[in-house]
Motif scaffolding. Structure first.
Motif, PDB file in Angstrom:
ATOM      1  N   ASN A   1      -0.254   8.067   0.951  1.00 33.89           N
ATOM      2  CA  ASN A   1      -0.886   9.390   0.834  1.00 33.89           C
ATOM      3  C   ASN A   1      -2.304   9.426   1.396  1.00 33.89           C
ATOM      4  O   ASN A   1      -2.738  10.458   1.912  1.00 33.89           O
ATOM      5  CB  ASN A   1      -0.832   9.893  -0.614  1.00 33.89           C
ATOM      6  CG  ASN A   1      -1.516   8.975  -1.590  1.00 33.89           C
ATOM      7  OD1 ASN A   1      -1.625   7.769  -1.365  1.00 33.89           O
ATOM      8  ND2 ASN A   1      -1.979   9.525  -2.677  1.00 33.89           N
TER       9      ASN A   1
ATOM     10  N   VAL B   1      -6.788   3.920   0.733  1.00 29.88           N
ATOM     11  CA  VAL B   1      -6.286   2.940  -0.235  1.00 29.88           C
ATOM     12  C   VAL B   1      -6.109   1.567   0.416  1.00 29.88           C
ATOM     13  O   VAL B   1      -6.251   0.546  -0.244  1.00 29.88           O
ATOM     14  CB  VAL B   1      -4.990   3.398  -0.953  1.00 29.88           C
ATOM     15  CG1 VAL B   1      -5.241   4.657  -1.767  1.00 29.88           C
ATOM     16  CG2 VAL B   1      -3.832   3.583  -0.002  1.00 29.88           C
TER      17      VAL B   1
ATOM     18  N   SER C   1       0.800  -1.220   0.000  1.00 31.25           N
ATOM     19  CA  SER C   1       0.000   0.000   0.000  1.00 31.25           C
ATOM     20  C   SER C   1       0.837   1.276   0.000  1.00 31.25           C
ATOM     21  O   SER C   1       2.039   1.257   0.245  1.00 31.25           O
ATOM     22  CB  SER C   1      -0.922  -0.050   1.229  1.00 31.25           C
ATOM     23  OG  SER C   1      -2.065   0.733   1.006  1.00 31.25           O
TER      24      SER C   1
ATOM     25  N   ARG D   1       7.556  12.925   1.575  1.00 31.96           N
ATOM     26  CA  ARG D   1       8.889  12.373   1.275  1.00 31.96           C
ATOM     27  C   ARG D   1       9.848  13.495   0.907  1.00 31.96           C
ATOM     28  O   ARG D   1       9.599  14.256  -0.046  1.00 31.96           O
ATOM     29  CB  ARG D   1       8.812  11.400   0.089  1.00 31.96           C
ATOM     30  CG  ARG D   1       8.036  10.140   0.364  1.00 31.96           C
ATOM     31  CD  ARG D   1       7.714   9.440  -0.926  1.00 31.96           C
ATOM     32  NE  ARG D   1       7.022  10.350  -1.831  1.00 31.96           N
ATOM     33  CZ  ARG D   1       6.705  10.077  -3.088  1.00 31.96           C
ATOM     34  NH1 ARG D   1       7.042   8.914  -3.605  1.00 31.96           N
ATOM     35  NH2 ARG D   1       6.084  10.941  -3.839  1.00 31.96           N
TER      36      ARG D   1
ATOM     37  N   GLY E   1       7.726  -2.286   6.889  1.00 32.49           N
ATOM     38  CA  GLY E   1       9.014  -2.292   6.199  1.00 32.49           C
ATOM     39  C   GLY E   1       8.948  -1.470   4.930  1.00 32.49           C
ATOM     40  O   GLY E   1       7.895  -0.954   4.563  1.00 32.49           O
ATOM     41  N   ASP E   2      10.101  -1.391   4.266  1.00 36.51           N
ATOM     42  CA  ASP E   2      10.190  -0.586   3.056  1.00 36.51           C
ATOM     43  C   ASP E   2      10.038  -1.468   1.806  1.00 36.51           C
ATOM     44  O   ASP E   2       9.471  -2.561   1.866  1.00 36.51           O
ATOM     45  CB  ASP E   2      11.515   0.190   3.048  1.00 36.51           C
ATOM     46  CG  ASP E   2      12.699  -0.771   3.164  1.00 36.51           C
ATOM     47  OD1 ASP E   2      12.506  -1.994   3.001  1.00 36.51           O
ATOM     48  OD2 ASP E   2      13.824  -0.294   3.409  1.00 36.51           O
ATOM     49  N   GLY E   3      10.603  -1.014   0.691  1.00 34.96           N
ATOM     50  CA  GLY E   3      10.478  -1.754  -0.558  1.00 34.96           C
ATOM     51  C   GLY E   3      11.064  -3.161  -0.483  1.00 34.96           C
ATOM     52  O   GLY E   3      10.533  -4.094  -1.095  1.00 34.96           O
TER      53      GLY E   3
ATOM     54  N   THR F   1      -1.012  -0.516  -4.451  1.00 32.44           N
ATOM     55  CA  THR F   1      -1.276   0.900  -4.712  1.00 32.44           C
ATOM     56  C   THR F   1       0.045   1.631  -4.568  1.00 32.44           C
ATOM     57  O   THR F   1       0.717   1.515  -3.531  1.00 32.44           O
ATOM     58  CB  THR F   1      -2.273   1.491  -3.696  1.00 32.44           C
ATOM     59  OG1 THR F   1      -3.402   0.636  -3.624  1.00 32.44           O
ATOM     60  CG2 THR F   1      -2.713   2.878  -4.106  1.00 32.44           C
ATOM     61  N   GLY F   2       0.417   2.392  -5.595  1.00 37.31           N
ATOM     62  CA  GLY F   2       1.681   3.122  -5.519  1.00 37.31           C
ATOM     63  C   GLY F   2       2.034   3.668  -6.888  1.00 37.31           C
ATOM     64  O   GLY F   2       1.162   3.878  -7.737  1.00 37.31           O
TER      65      GLY F   2
ATOM     66  N   LYS G   1       7.519  -3.037 -11.634  1.00 41.40           N
ATOM     67  CA  LYS G   1       8.369  -4.091 -11.049  1.00 41.40           C
ATOM     68  C   LYS G   1       7.503  -5.219 -10.473  1.00 41.40           C
ATOM     69  O   LYS G   1       7.830  -6.404 -10.593  1.00 41.40           O
ATOM     70  CB  LYS G   1       9.211  -3.510  -9.897  1.00 41.40           C
ATOM     71  CG  LYS G   1      10.348  -2.633 -10.360  1.00 41.40           C
ATOM     72  CD  LYS G   1      11.184  -2.224  -9.144  1.00 41.40           C
ATOM     73  CE  LYS G   1      11.915  -0.940  -9.437  1.00 41.40           C
ATOM     74  NZ  LYS G   1      12.385  -0.258  -8.231  1.00 41.40           N
TER      75      LYS G   1
ATOM     76  N   LYS H   1       1.149  -4.792   3.695  1.00 40.52           N
ATOM     77  CA  LYS H   1       2.445  -4.103   3.810  1.00 40.52           C
ATOM     78  C   LYS H   1       2.158  -2.605   3.674  1.00 40.52           C
ATOM     79  O   LYS H   1       1.989  -2.090   2.560  1.00 40.52           O
ATOM     80  CB  LYS H   1       3.378  -4.590   2.691  1.00 40.52           C
ATOM     81  CG  LYS H   1       4.841  -4.661   3.056  1.00 40.52           C
ATOM     82  CD  LYS H   1       5.506  -3.344   3.258  1.00 40.52           C
ATOM     83  CE  LYS H   1       5.850  -2.587   2.011  1.00 40.52           C
ATOM     84  NZ  LYS H   1       6.187  -1.176   2.322  1.00 40.52           N
ATOM     85  N   PRO H   2       2.063  -1.905   4.823  1.00 39.12           N
ATOM     86  CA  PRO H   2       1.826  -0.461   4.707  1.00 39.12           C
ATOM     87  C   PRO H   2       3.059   0.210   4.131  1.00 39.12           C
ATOM     88  O   PRO H   2       4.158  -0.344   4.170  1.00 39.12           O
ATOM     89  CB  PRO H   2       1.597  -0.023   6.163  1.00 39.12           C
ATOM     90  CG  PRO H   2       2.298  -1.038   7.000  1.00 39.12           C
ATOM     91  CD  PRO H   2       2.288  -2.327   6.220  1.00 39.12           C
ATOM     92  N   SER H   3       2.884   1.401   3.598  1.00 39.21           N
ATOM     93  CA  SER H   3       4.052   2.170   3.177  1.00 39.21           C
ATOM     94  C   SER H   3       4.942   2.439   4.386  1.00 39.21           C
ATOM     95  O   SER H   3       4.463   2.628   5.500  1.00 39.21           O
ATOM     96  CB  SER H   3       3.594   3.496   2.571  1.00 39.21           C
ATOM     97  OG  SER H   3       4.695   4.384   2.510  1.00 39.21           O
TER      98      SER H   3
ATOM     99  N   GLY I   1      -0.230   5.858 -10.517  1.00 38.94           N
ATOM    100  CA  GLY I   1      -0.262   7.322 -10.482  1.00 38.94           C
ATOM    101  C   GLY I   1      -1.148   7.938 -11.552  1.00 38.94           C
ATOM    102  O   GLY I   1      -1.819   7.247 -12.327  1.00 38.94           O
TER     103      GLY I   1
ATOM    104  N   LEU J   1       6.257 -10.363  -1.884  1.00 37.22           N
ATOM    105  CA  LEU J   1       5.953 -10.888  -3.233  1.00 37.22           C
ATOM    106  C   LEU J   1       6.586 -12.253  -3.479  1.00 37.22           C
ATOM    107  O   LEU J   1       6.158 -12.980  -4.378  1.00 37.22           O
ATOM    108  CB  LEU J   1       6.440  -9.907  -4.295  1.00 37.22           C
ATOM    109  CG  LEU J   1       5.619  -8.638  -4.423  1.00 37.22           C
ATOM    110  CD1 LEU J   1       6.255  -7.713  -5.448  1.00 37.22           C
ATOM    111  CD2 LEU J   1       4.192  -8.962  -4.843  1.00 37.22           C
TER     112      LEU J   1
ATOM    113  N   VAL K   1       9.362  -6.684  -1.463  1.00 36.59           N
ATOM    114  CA  VAL K   1       9.929  -7.752  -2.303  1.00 36.59           C
ATOM    115  C   VAL K   1       9.758  -9.104  -1.603  1.00 36.59           C
ATOM    116  O   VAL K   1       9.372 -10.105  -2.214  1.00 36.59           O
ATOM    117  CB  VAL K   1      11.425  -7.469  -2.606  1.00 36.59           C
ATOM    118  CG1 VAL K   1      12.096  -8.682  -3.239  1.00 36.59           C
ATOM    119  CG2 VAL K   1      11.558  -6.237  -3.519  1.00 36.59           C
TER     120      VAL K   1
END
Ligand code: NAD
Length: 455
Positions: free
Chosen positions: A132, A137, A129, A306, A186-188, A205-206, A213, A155-157, A230, A195, A192
């Motif tokens: 914003n 979302v 997710s 950000r 966590g982050d990106g 959503t992003g 990717k 996975k929240p942002s 977007g 996934l 990963v």
């Protein structure tokens, strides 16, 4: 993982991120728990979501404050998001039973034939997710997914971690088993790891860049992949409008949430007959916006969430200026602690400039003069994105003729930057694939099963 307040740069929390082993454990627990959750009655699952709605309503003030502190969203807008969330949950509560019930679609009595459709949950789904509108979302995915009997790896942002943890706490307190809704901070890199699990659906959503990717990572898996990405959302202002009212509405559409909405107005095309009057009213409106402490009730423009986006916007403004754009207000970062950029209005822009092509996702807007409806439609469709597009015009027939030609998931007449739970939310081109909201956005978390029954 340090959580920073974007308005001040201060560290407000330190939350451990889940890495591969922790993600794997949560996936296995979700997989083991999901059949029992799907076997509970729909009424039971709806009751847990009703209890979640109550938690939101009761804890609203604290939740809004957390959202403002970690995302920088002005506090009144944080309240608006939570109020809107309650309305969305009400939609799902009202529509799920009718949408998910088994349906007989054909009978042939002499031949004793019946055709039926049932809705089975997908199984374990990943929900990666954005920050914003983390409640909107997120809930667009996890509420109908849970109602339909799925387990959710959420996975929240990394920019909305505390909100993500609060969502999990409230769902668990409402009766959703911990293994059925797992928050994975966590982050990106954590995304990963999510996934890599053999999930039955990926709901993301992003940004387009990350979405591409994710589509590649899931390509060989034969599972449902939905990408809500977007936009570079255009508005056309025709020559028959109330210029002041249109300028105020479009400025709000461009600068609400400090321009950080997927459906923020990002490009404005104005009929040459009203261009100058529109620009004057628009700039006056933008100059009246109060920028400052997002915890202050009267603040309308907050910080960028950000820090890295400041450089993106600076580059867009610099390139536009080099190519001949004029800055009517703003134009630069604000030198103070945190991530701040001046509300910025550019004119004399054209379709070659980054500010009219790339998502800005901040408090900056380009206004371009056009000769009429045909040029406006061409310019609006000249984009890699297609999330929303709108027209301000008094003549409804004319507006509908224009909307008919626009390549976008949602189109607006005399409104913008608007989402309704009753309507499907989707994008065309680089704005995504699949949809959420509406009754389609309930069905999408299920596998419709076809029953051919004779006898
Ligand atoms: P982002 O793409 O940077 O990150 C989104 C999520 O993906 C985050 O949780 C992030 O940690 C995760 N992620 C990053 N790299 C990953 C990878 N390689 N694999 C798996 N997960 C990964 O987007 P963002 O900054 O969080 O959100 C802003 C973007 O989202 C904007 O483009 C905005 O328009 C879009 N958005 C779209 C909608 C919509 O409904 N269409 C709604 C809100 C936001």
């Amino acid at each position: 993982m340090l959580i920073k307040n974007p308005a001040t740069g201060a560290t407000i929390a330190d939350v451990p991120a889940d890495r591969h082993a922790a993600v794997r454990r949560k996936y296995e627990a979700a997989r083991a728990a999901q059949p029992a959750w799907a076997a509970r009655s729909l009424k039971h699952r709806l009751d847990t979501i009703r209890a979640f709605r109550e938690q939101i309503a009761q804890r609203r003030d604290g939740l809004a404050r957390t959202l403002t502190e970690e995302v920088g969203k002005p506090i009144r807008q944080a309240h608006n998001e939570l109020n809107g969330l309650v309305g969305r949950i009400d939609f799902f509560l009202a529509e799920s039973a009718r949408t998910l019930r088994d349906k007989t679609v054909f009978t042939d009595a002499p031949n004793k034939l019946e055709e039926r459709i049932s809705h089975e949950p997908l199984g374990v789904i990943a929900n990666i997710s954005a920050w914003n509108y983390p409640y909107f979302v997120g809930a667009n995915v996890f509420v109908p997914a849970l109602v339909a009997g799925n387990a959710v790896l959420y996975k929240p942002s990394e920019y909305a971690t505390l909100t993500g943890l609060a969502i999990a706490e409230m769902l668990h307190a409402s009766g959703v088993p911990a293994d059925i809704f797992a928050c994975i901070p966590g982050d990106g890199m954590t995304g990963v790891a999510v996934l890599r699990q053999p999930v039955d659906g990926v709901f993301f959503t992003g940004s387009y860049a990350t979405g591409a990717k994710i589509a590649a990572a899931a390509a060989r898996r034969m599972v449902k992949v939905q990408l809500e990405l977007g936009g570079k959302d255009p508005i056309y202002v025709a020559d028959d409008v109330d210029v002041k009212a249109a300028a105020a509405a479009v400025a709000d559409g461009a600068f609400y949430n400090t321009g950080q909405s997927c459906c923020s107005v990002e490009r404005v095309y104005v009929h040459e007959a009203v261009h100058d009057a529109f620009v004057a009213a628009f700039v006056a409106e933008v100059k009246s916006f109060k920028l400052g402490d997002p915890l202050d009730e009267s603040t309308y423009i907050g910080p960028l969430t950000r820090a890295a986006q400041i450089a993106v916007i600076k580059r867009q403004v610099a390139e536009a200026k080099r190519k001949g754009a004029r800055v009517l207000t703003g134009g630069d970062a604000i030198k103070r602690r945190g991530n701040w950029f001046e509300p910025t209005v550019l004119t004399h822009v054209d379709g070659t400039m980054l500010v009219m092509r790339e998502e800005s996702f901040g408090p900056v807007i380009g206004i371009q003069k056009v000769s009429g409806d045909d040029e406006a439609v061409r310019a609006m469709n000249d984009s890699e994105y297609g999330l929303t597009a709108g027209v301000y015009a008094s003549d409804g027939k004319r507006a509908r003729r224009i909307l008919d030609q626009l390549e976008a998931g949602s189109v607006y007449w005399n409104c913008c930057d608007r989402v309704s739970p009753r309507l499907p939310w989707s994008g065309v081109k680089h704005s995504g694939i699949g949809l959420t909201l509406s009754t389609y956005g309930i069905e999408t978390f299920t596998r419709p099963k076809a029953w051919h029954l004779r006898g």
